[in-house]
Design a protein around this motif. Structure first.
Motif, PDB file in Angstrom:
ATOM      1  N   ARG A   1       0.837  -1.221   0.000  1.00  0.00           N
ATOM      2  CA  ARG A   1       0.000   0.000   0.000  1.00  0.00           C
ATOM      3  C   ARG A   1       0.857   1.251   0.000  1.00  0.00           C
ATOM      4  O   ARG A   1       0.562   2.206  -0.702  1.00  0.00           O
TER       5      ARG A   1
ATOM      6  N   LEU B   1       1.759  11.016  -3.892  1.00  0.00           N
ATOM      7  CA  LEU B   1       2.901  11.886  -3.595  1.00  0.00           C
ATOM      8  C   LEU B   1       3.785  12.147  -4.805  1.00  0.00           C
ATOM      9  O   LEU B   1       4.603  13.061  -4.795  1.00  0.00           O
TER      10      LEU B   1
ATOM     11  N   LEU C   1      10.376  14.774   1.373  1.00  0.00           N
ATOM     12  CA  LEU C   1      10.027  15.957   2.171  1.00  0.00           C
ATOM     13  C   LEU C   1      10.821  15.937   3.479  1.00  0.00           C
ATOM     14  O   LEU C   1      11.502  16.903   3.825  1.00  0.00           O
ATOM     15  N   THR C   2      10.758  14.811   4.213  1.00  0.00           N
ATOM     16  CA  THR C   2      11.389  14.712   5.529  1.00  0.00           C
ATOM     17  C   THR C   2      12.917  14.782   5.422  1.00  0.00           C
ATOM     18  O   THR C   2      13.502  14.191   4.518  1.00  0.00           O
TER      19      THR C   2
ATOM     20  N   SER D   1       8.502  16.408  11.655  1.00  0.00           N
ATOM     21  CA  SER D   1       7.181  17.016  11.864  1.00  0.00           C
ATOM     22  C   SER D   1       7.154  18.473  11.414  1.00  0.00           C
ATOM     23  O   SER D   1       6.085  19.019  11.134  1.00  0.00           O
TER      24      SER D   1
ATOM     25  N   PRO E   1       8.438  20.268   8.548  1.00  0.00           N
ATOM     26  CA  PRO E   1       9.122  20.310   7.249  1.00  0.00           C
ATOM     27  C   PRO E   1       9.412  21.739   6.770  1.00  0.00           C
ATOM     28  O   PRO E   1      10.296  21.940   5.931  1.00  0.00           O
TER      29      PRO E   1
ATOM     30  N   THR F   1      10.342   6.372   1.495  1.00  0.00           N
ATOM     31  CA  THR F   1       9.826   5.122   0.942  1.00  0.00           C
ATOM     32  C   THR F   1      10.247   4.988  -0.524  1.00  0.00           C
ATOM     33  O   THR F   1      10.061   5.909  -1.325  1.00  0.00           O
TER      34      THR F   1
ATOM     35  N   LYS G   1       2.490  24.808   1.361  1.00  0.00           N
ATOM     36  CA  LYS G   1       1.185  24.177   1.090  1.00  0.00           C
ATOM     37  C   LYS G   1       1.274  23.176  -0.060  1.00  0.00           C
ATOM     38  O   LYS G   1       0.455  22.255  -0.127  1.00  0.00           O
TER      39      LYS G   1
ATOM     40  N   MET H   1      -0.421  19.654   0.404  1.00  0.00           N
ATOM     41  CA  MET H   1      -1.584  19.247  -0.407  1.00  0.00           C
ATOM     42  C   MET H   1      -1.430  17.797  -0.876  1.00  0.00           C
ATOM     43  O   MET H   1      -2.405  17.048  -0.958  1.00  0.00           O
TER      44      MET H   1
ATOM     45  N   LEU I   1       0.130  15.539   0.816  1.00  0.00           N
ATOM     46  CA  LEU I   1      -0.103  14.716   2.015  1.00  0.00           C
ATOM     47  C   LEU I   1      -1.597  14.514   2.262  1.00  0.00           C
ATOM     48  O   LEU I   1      -2.012  13.459   2.730  1.00  0.00           O
TER      49      LEU I   1
ATOM     50  N   ARG J   1      -2.740  10.878   3.051  1.00  0.00           N
ATOM     51  CA  ARG J   1      -3.336  10.598   4.377  1.00  0.00           C
ATOM     52  C   ARG J   1      -4.759  10.057   4.208  1.00  0.00           C
ATOM     53  O   ARG J   1      -5.185   9.169   4.955  1.00  0.00           O
TER      54      ARG J   1
ATOM     55  N   PRO K   1      -8.519  19.432   5.081  1.00  0.00           N
ATOM     56  CA  PRO K   1      -7.325  18.777   5.613  1.00  0.00           C
ATOM     57  C   PRO K   1      -7.531  18.309   7.057  1.00  0.00           C
ATOM     58  O   PRO K   1      -7.048  17.246   7.438  1.00  0.00           O
TER      59      PRO K   1
ATOM     60  N   TYR L   1       4.349   7.938  10.087  1.00  0.00           N
ATOM     61  CA  TYR L   1       4.552   8.687   8.834  1.00  0.00           C
ATOM     62  C   TYR L   1       3.282   9.371   8.378  1.00  0.00           C
ATOM     63  O   TYR L   1       2.217   9.159   8.933  1.00  0.00           O
TER      64      TYR L   1
ATOM     65  N   ILE M   1       0.826  14.986  15.879  1.00  0.00           N
ATOM     66  CA  ILE M   1       0.642  16.130  14.971  1.00  0.00           C
ATOM     67  C   ILE M   1      -0.803  16.183  14.471  1.00  0.00           C
ATOM     68  O   ILE M   1      -1.413  17.258  14.412  1.00  0.00           O
TER      69      ILE M   1
ATOM     70  N   ILE N   1      -3.500  19.180  14.804  1.00  0.00           N
ATOM     71  CA  ILE N   1      -4.216  19.780  13.661  1.00  0.00           C
ATOM     72  C   ILE N   1      -5.705  19.890  14.006  1.00  0.00           C
ATOM     73  O   ILE N   1      -6.344  20.913  13.748  1.00  0.00           O
TER      74      ILE N   1
ATOM     75  N   ASP O   1       3.580  25.226  16.995  1.00  0.00           N
ATOM     76  CA  ASP O   1       4.658  26.201  16.745  1.00  0.00           C
ATOM     77  C   ASP O   1       5.359  26.580  18.039  1.00  0.00           C
ATOM     78  O   ASP O   1       4.732  26.686  19.070  1.00  0.00           O
TER      79      ASP O   1
END
Ligand code: TGC
Ligand code: FAD
Length: 389
Positions: free
Chosen positions: A94, A103, A135-136, A142, A144, A168, A238, A242, A244, A248, A318, A367, A373, A377, A389
């Motif tokens: 998956r 991604l 990205l990471t 957390s 980025p 990955t 963003k 977007m 992600l 997700r 989101p 991940y 996180i 959100i 923050d």
């Protein structure tokens, strides 16, 4: 043929096309993934690349990308159903499909030029090329937005320096969507190809989770990136976020596959395994576990079905996606732990899929945004105050 739990008749909310897609992916997972997955996971070896091509033939790579670019042109509920069937096999398969679809193909489709779409999307959709998403970074997971990877405009090309971590499929990728800052500190997306000088992808070895998936670094040592490889349609954090949202969303569906596989394994085992002269399924404590698992699976199924409807209508926020990812991964992990106990000692063996799912889900809860996180959100969405923050 396996029949997943459907306690609230959610099947009635699906179209015939959704059910056909589910059946074809389920049959493929039964035939191609389940017989070999334990061996690859035990050996800590990435699944064969040929499975990507087979997923391409199934339409499981970029299912929501329009057919003119090689995608299947399906809706988001179809995408979710595909992710759940794949993850019933293993989170590694998956993961490959979600990285490729959400991604890599999604940003090229949404933010890329027409030339980029035509060059990359058909080969990614067919599985001929494998994609990765950077990205990471080693010191920025957390957060980025604090990334250090940078590129400079050198006239004829961009010069990229930096490093990404925990990526990955990076060791086996042909193409990578990489996020880095320009000279003004603006996050932008670049498409890298294997073979570019200074671009290397060392593998991370000795993982106890996602052992059938290749995870690696990306190192950029003065990589000369052609200017036409910049994604022209986005700037700022963003852009990667977007992507992600799409991944997700797929994970919220996907982990249900792992949860249902664990539940079903525990149910069948408990009906057959006898202790004190009776099937263990006849004991109240085991029934409590099964009843709670099915309740949680049902709640999670309803959550993603409604989220899928909202996503099809372009109304999913989101924060809704964060809530669903967080809830469903935690649900799946708890079900994996409970069902493993129901198998007693057998639960730790490779004869059953539960322990493998349980270990995989420890990555999935980290991940695409950690459990913490996603909670923050939701907290920000409720209060209007960002606590991270
Ligand atoms: P913040 O200031 O809140 O936001 C920056 C800009 O982005 C916008 N935004 C979003 N846009 C679209 N979708 C979202 N989900 C968005 N979240 C935020 C925001 O409106 C703002 O826009 P603008 O126009 O004002 O500039 O950003 P922050 O730096 O405070 O960070 C916020 C935080 C912590 C929520 C975010 O950075 C985050 O989600 N962190 C987690 C990182 C993460 O999920 N990484 C995943 C890496 S990829 C991966 O794990 C792949 S695993 C693949 C597999 O194998 O399956
Ligand atoms: P950190 O950010 O260092 O977090 C450590 C702990 O601190 C966590 O518990 C976290 O919740 C907590 N924490 C952090 N900030 C806060 C805060 N503000 N408030 C409260 N708690 C906080 N990334 C990619 O870009 N591409 C990929 O393809 C990819 N694949 C992956 C595959 C695997 C198998 C794994 C394990 C990871 C992958 N990742 C990938 C990386 C993943 O997205 C990150 O691991 C994740 O975002 C968390 O970052 P971190 O590991 O640096 O943890």
């Amino acid at each position: 043929m396996y029949h997943p739990p459907d306690y609230f008749q959610i099947d009635e909310l699906l179209t015939d096309e959704h059910k056909l897609i589910r059946q074809s992916v389920r049959q493929w997972v039964e035939r191609e993934v389940k017989p070999v997955i334990d061996r690859y996971a035990q050996k800590h070896e990435a699944l064969p690349k040929d499975l990507m091509r087979q997923m391409g033939q199934l339409g499981a790579l970029g299912p929501f990308i329009p057919e003119k670019y090689g995608g299947a042109g399906l809706d988001h509920i179809s995408y979710g159903i595909i992710m759940a069937e794949l993850e019933r096999g293993d989170s590694a398969i998956r993961s490959s499909a979600s990285v490729q679809s959400s991604l890599v193909m999604y940003p090229i489709y949404a933010f890329g030029s027409e030339a980029q779409r035509k060059k990359y999307l058909p080969k990614l959709a067919s599985g001929e090329w494998i994609g990765a998403y950077g990205l990471t970074e080693p010191n920025h997971g957390s957060d980025p937005g604090s990334m250090l990877s940078r590129f400079e405009d050198k006239g004829d090309y961009f010069l990229l320096n930096g490093a990404k971590m925990w990526i990955t499929n990076s060791p086996i990728c042909d193409v990578a969507v990489v996020w880095a800052k320009d000279e003004n500190g603006k996050v932008k997306g670049l498409i890298l190809e294997r073979g570019m000088e200074g671009f290397s992808t060392p593998e991370i070895v000795d993982k106890w989770s996602l052992r059938a998936s290749a995870t690696g670094e990306m190192v950029f040592d003065n990589v000369k990136v052609p200017k036409e490889n910049l994604l022209p349609g986005i700037k700022g954090l963003k852009g990667p976020l977007m992507c992600l949202n799409s991944a997700r969303y797929g994970i919220a569906w996907g982990v249900l596959g792992a949860a249902m596989e664990c539940y079903d394994t525990a149910l069948q085992y408990s009906l057959q395994r006898k202790q004190f002269g009776k099937p263990i399924a006849s004991f109240q404590l085991q029934q409590k576990k099964l009843a709670e698992m099915l309740t949680e699976i049902t709640k999670a199924q309803l959550l993603v079905w409604r989220l899928g409807v909202l996503k099809n209508e372009n109304k999913a926020t989101p924060a809704q996606i964060s809530m669903a990812k967080r809830n469903n991964v935690e649900t799946a992990l708890k079900i994996a732990r409970e069902s493993r106990q129901m198998l007693g000692a057998m639960g730790i063996t490779g004869d059953f899929p539960i322990m493998r799912h349980m270990m995989n889900l420890e990555s999935v809860i980290t991940y695409e945004g950690t459990h913490d996180i996603h909670l923050l959100i939701t907290g920000m969405d409720i209060t209007g105050i960002a606590a991270f923050d």
